[in-house]
Design an enzyme around this catalytic site. Structure first.
Site, PDB file in Angstrom:
ATOM      1  N   LYS A 248       0.839  -1.203   0.000  1.00  0.00           N
ATOM      2  CA  LYS A 248       0.000   0.000   0.000  1.00  0.00           C
ATOM      3  C   LYS A 248       0.874   1.252   0.000  1.00  0.00           C
ATOM      4  CE  LYS A 248      -3.703  -2.546   2.275  1.00  0.00           C
ATOM      5  NZ  LYS A 248      -4.442  -2.885   3.507  1.00  0.00           N
TER       6      LYS A 248
ATOM      7  N   ASP B 203     -11.121   2.200   4.176  1.00  0.00           N
ATOM      8  CA  ASP B 203     -11.361   0.754   4.078  1.00  0.00           C
ATOM      9  C   ASP B 203     -12.847   0.455   3.874  1.00  0.00           C
ATOM     10  OD1 ASP B 203      -9.166  -0.983   4.165  1.00  0.00           O
ATOM     11  OD2 ASP B 203      -8.902  -0.717   6.329  1.00  0.00           O
TER      12      ASP B 203
ATOM     13  N   GLN C 279      -4.665  -1.863   9.822  1.00  0.00           N
ATOM     14  CA  GLN C 279      -4.511  -3.161   9.170  1.00  0.00           C
ATOM     15  C   GLN C 279      -5.005  -4.280  10.089  1.00  0.00           C
ATOM     16  OE1 GLN C 279      -3.547  -3.485   5.976  1.00  0.00           O
ATOM     17  NE2 GLN C 279      -3.733  -5.693   6.016  1.00  0.00           N
TER      18      GLN C 279
HETATM   19  N1  GUN Z   1      -6.673  -7.239   6.270  1.00  0.00           N
HETATM   20  C1  GUN Z   1      -6.966  -7.960   5.164  1.00  0.00           C
HETATM   21  N2  GUN Z   1      -7.520  -7.175   4.225  1.00  0.00           N
HETATM   22  C2  GUN Z   1      -7.578  -5.931   4.747  1.00  0.00           C
HETATM   23  C3  GUN Z   1      -8.044  -4.685   4.259  1.00  0.00           C
HETATM   24  O1  GUN Z   1      -8.553  -4.552   3.135  1.00  0.00           O
HETATM   25  N3  GUN Z   1      -7.915  -3.637   5.098  1.00  0.00           N
HETATM   26  C4  GUN Z   1      -7.393  -3.745   6.341  1.00  0.00           C
HETATM   27  N4  GUN Z   1      -7.336  -2.660   7.097  1.00  0.00           N
HETATM   28  N5  GUN Z   1      -6.953  -4.897   6.828  1.00  0.00           N
HETATM   29  C5  GUN Z   1      -7.053  -5.972   6.028  1.00  0.00           C
END
Ligand code: GUN
Length: 294
Positions: A52, A119, A96
């Site tokens: 990211k 998100d 996350q």
């Molecule tokens: N863990 C797995 N996929 C995601 C996501 O799209 N966002 C976040 N914050 N954590 C994750």
């Protein structure tokens, strides 16, 4: 069989975002700023956050990663969330997942200001999505919709089977595919670990989105000829022959299913890059909505 190439599709979307960012900057506005909070030492989470951060650089965003130790308390994390909610320089942020077991994930998700929740996990944004209102759409289902759109896949009136009922993928995916529009207008079935005779559903599916997290769950004899197959799985399976000691395996037994499919996503290089670029789209959207609200 056509490969649904998330790498090239996401690269093209990234270029569009980068162009929009340069236009913002040329107009004297600031670069969108995404913050990721990473708690603890989960290997997969570290990889995703690094991806990211890299994508932010590629599209011209500012990005910050807040790395907090495994022992961080829920109260301390809530304090960080509150700080970011009120930091005017931050357009959007993510926490996350998964979080360490001593932290209540739902409490953290609900503490994020919905206007910075890129998100799309906050109940306000999930609610808006379910009503078909403009909002931040969870990045994986958003990316899958973009991939279907990029390949002009006809979804209208098709039977789509979503394998998995997670809040992050399965449920929002089913919601989006059943909404009016293109892609959309599907008849959707959600299957999960308690579904009886899953194959009886998948065999009648025109489109299958596999998001169970069970490596190679979907076998060749479970799909009909010409089906569109989207594989969300990214399980790390130990493999001594690989430099990292593992390989990434999807939820689809690719070698069996691909010859029957009309379109199929590879793993890696299918849904993964689309997820990342969708987070970038949400962050740009957050910056634009914040500007409009000034
Ligand atoms: N863990 C797995 N996929 C995601 C996501 O799209 N966002 C976040 N914050 N954590 C994750």
């Amino acid at each position: 069989m056509v490969l649904l190439d998330g790498k090239t599709t996401s690269a093209a979307i990234k270029q569009q975002i980068a162009k929009q960012v340069e236009e913002l900057v040329a107009n004297g506005e600031k670069r969108p700023h995404l913050v990721a909070i990473l708690v603890g030492d989960n290997g997969a989470s570290k990889t995703y956050v690094a991806a990211k951060e890299k994508a932010c650089g590629e599209v011209g965003f500012n990005s910050t990663v807040l790395r907090l130790p495994e022992e961080t308390t829920e109260a301390e994390l809530l304090k960080e969330v509150d700080r970011l909610n009120h930091d005017d320089d931050v357009d959007g942020f993510i926490v996350q997942l998964p979080l360490p077991k001593h932290i209540n994930e739902q409490r953290i998700i609900e503490a994020v200001d919905p206007s910075k929740d890129v998100d799309g996990f906050h109940p306000v944004n999930v609610g808006k999505l379910s009503l078909g209102l403009p909002t931040f759409v969870s990045a994986t289902p958003f990316g899958i919709m973009e991939l279907l759109k990029a390949y002009n896949i006809d979804t209208k009136g098709k039977h789509c089977v979503v394998l998995g009922r997670s809040n992050i993928v399965g449920r929002p995916m089913a919601n989006l595919l059943s909404q009016k529009g293109n892609p959309g207008d599907c008849t959707v079935t959600i299957c999960h670990s308690r579904t009886q005779d899953i194959a009886s559903y998948t065999r009648s599916a025109d489109i299958i989105v596999a998001a169970l997290g069970v490596p190679e769950f979907l076998k060749g004899d479970m799909v009909k000829d010409g089906a569109v197959i989207v594989d969300v799985g990214i399980t790390r399976v130990p493999d001594e022959t690989r430099p990292k000691g593992y390989r990434i395996v999807g939820d689809v037994a690719f070698d069996e299913v691909a010859p029957k499919a009309s379109y199929i996503t590879p793993v890696p290089g299918g849904v993964g890059p689309m997820t990342i670029v969708s987070l970038m789209k949400n962050t740009l959207q957050a910056a634009q909505w914040r500007k409009q609200a000034e």
